[in-house]
Design an enzyme around this catalytic site. Sequence first.
Site, PDB file in Angstrom:
ATOM      1  N   ASN B 416       0.816  -1.201   0.000  1.00  0.00           N
ATOM      2  CA  ASN B 416       0.000   0.000   0.000  1.00  0.00           C
ATOM      3  C   ASN B 416       0.857   1.261   0.000  1.00  0.00           C
ATOM      4  OD1 ASN B 416      -1.879   2.004   0.402  1.00  0.00           O
ATOM      5  ND2 ASN B 416      -3.021   0.906   1.965  1.00  0.00           N
ATOM      6  N   ASP B 417       1.476   1.561   1.124  1.00  0.00           N
ATOM      7  CA  ASP B 417       2.210   2.826   1.215  1.00  0.00           C
ATOM      8  C   ASP B 417       3.382   2.909   0.231  1.00  0.00           C
ATOM      9  OD1 ASP B 417       0.495   3.676   3.217  1.00  0.00           O
ATOM     10  OD2 ASP B 417       1.679   2.708   4.778  1.00  0.00           O
ATOM     11  N   VAL B 418       3.984   1.758  -0.089  1.00  0.00           N
ATOM     12  CA  VAL B 418       5.176   1.782  -0.956  1.00  0.00           C
ATOM     13  C   VAL B 418       4.819   2.019  -2.425  1.00  0.00           C
ATOM     14  CG1 VAL B 418       6.528   0.326   0.584  1.00  0.00           C
ATOM     15  CG2 VAL B 418       5.214  -0.723  -1.265  1.00  0.00           C
TER      16      VAL B 418
END
Lengths: 101, 492
Positions: B416-418
């Site tokens: 997700n964040d990456v």
Amino acid sequence: MIDGFLALYIFMLAAFTGYEIIARVPVILHTPLMSGSNFVHGIVLVGAMIALGHAQTPFEITIGFIGVLLGAGNAAGGYVVTERMLEMFKPSKPDAGKGSH
Amino acid sequence: MSWLPTLIKACYFLAALLFILGLKRMSSPRTARGGIVWAGYGMLLAVLATFFLPDMHHLPLIAAAVLIGVSAAWWSGKRVAMTAMPQMVALYNGMGGGAAAAIGAVELIGYVRNLALLHPAGIPDTSPLRPESWAINALQPVADVVLLSPLELGLGVLGALIGAVSFSGSLIAFAKLQGWLDKRFVFAGQRVVNMLLLAAAVLIGIALAGGHASLALIVAFFALALLFGLMMTLPIGGADMPVVISLYNAFTGLAVAFEGFVLGNEAMIIAGMVVGAAGTLLTQLMAKAMNRSIGNVLFGSFGAAGGEAQAIEGAQKPIDGADAAVMMAYAERVVIVPGYGLAVAQAQHKVWEFAQLLIKRGVKVKFAIHPVAGRMPGHMNVLLAEAGVPYDLIADMDDINPEFPATDVALVIGANDVVNPLAKTDPASPIYGMPILDVSAAKHVIVIKRGKGTGFAGIENALFYADNTRMLYGDGQAAVGELVTELKAIDA
């Protein structure tokens, strides 16, 4: 007993060696390498053995014994988990990368 | 037997050489396996040689401790799951730090004992260190007593301090990653309390190194150092733990090098210093990949950035398994981006099965891995390797990012964040500046995700709302299983 300046030279050269080894490591090996370097400082086991070997009072012997236990755990545990991780890294074909051309 | 000390020195030299060559070999996937074996032989050699050092006592006790420690660690290391690797490294590293601290303690107590021998008048009768209680006092005449030099004392104290902090800190890191300590332990004025603890430990350490050693001071010194390691690690969140473990790994290396100087053991100095330097660099690389400074990890908390977050336009567009499978079956290039969610769902084997089916159809498949995918840099690679994915199909961020524009489908699973483009576009986002995988540059993006929620850091992901993104909702394992079934149906 090691001469102070000689030790300083060893400290410096070893630090550069460690830095250079890691500087060119691909990210895919970071976890095994952290684990591998964790194994290498398991050499503390040798120091703990020497400390216990020279211990005199029961107090020193107890602490030395704990030190050897912990050091042995560091060395053996570090080796087993690193070896398990690295064993799984395999290339696509069995003979790929062996330079057989 | 004048050749024996020379032989032992040669063994230590060979061990140091094998450690360095082993670590060097570990820095390439092709030779890595051999590297750890080389280093292992070095360790075996050094440990065996130590039994033959002159003036060693309590040999049966030493052998027993080695045997117990090795068997327990060997047994636990063989059984642990690959997903639990980071906390096991923390645990074994803590043990090393504890051993270094123990060496420092024994040396300091020995120093006080030798002081007592040289100046018996100043020692109370009740001291547990009085000569009558010595186990082997007859072996050491007063004239042979050599006190540690100020430099040896100083480095011994420093190594003990660093080792003790690494010991208690690593145990907390282990407990946190193991899920035994979920809550972050935070209170007002925590930083001040921690600094006072460290200052007190350092002051007592300076007194000890200055030769004002007594048993009470030694005990107080170690209590404070252990408490500081505990208090320093407790407020740090689980997401930052890899950086902390790596830092403590470097700490233990330094502690080992310093204690090696006190004991006059060159192998310890070299191995410890190499790890100290390598570990420091590795810590910096990890912190950089996570867009965090080491100081920020240790003393700050996540999400401190202020400002209003950008609103995200549009809606998430769903896709079903059949359409997703067709899309990839007829693609030329597919890049799979696995995140830790994939490992949690134990879906890595299914993903590899899916990738193999695609490869059989002539699709060029690659796996793209963000430096902090998994719980530690490289952890994801280990998990993929466990499923049988060859390492030459795995690309890291810098290599794969230029390839995304020529990629037909990017399949994001449990990451997700990456892959969040806000890290590039929104200065108010807590992850702003973190390098990401440019999946949104691919022609099509398929995201497998449990539901519509936000990621680990609780940040909305603009990728999920992009025009070229389709959402395949479901558990990682089940969704990939569906893709495999659909793909087989196309082939049939």
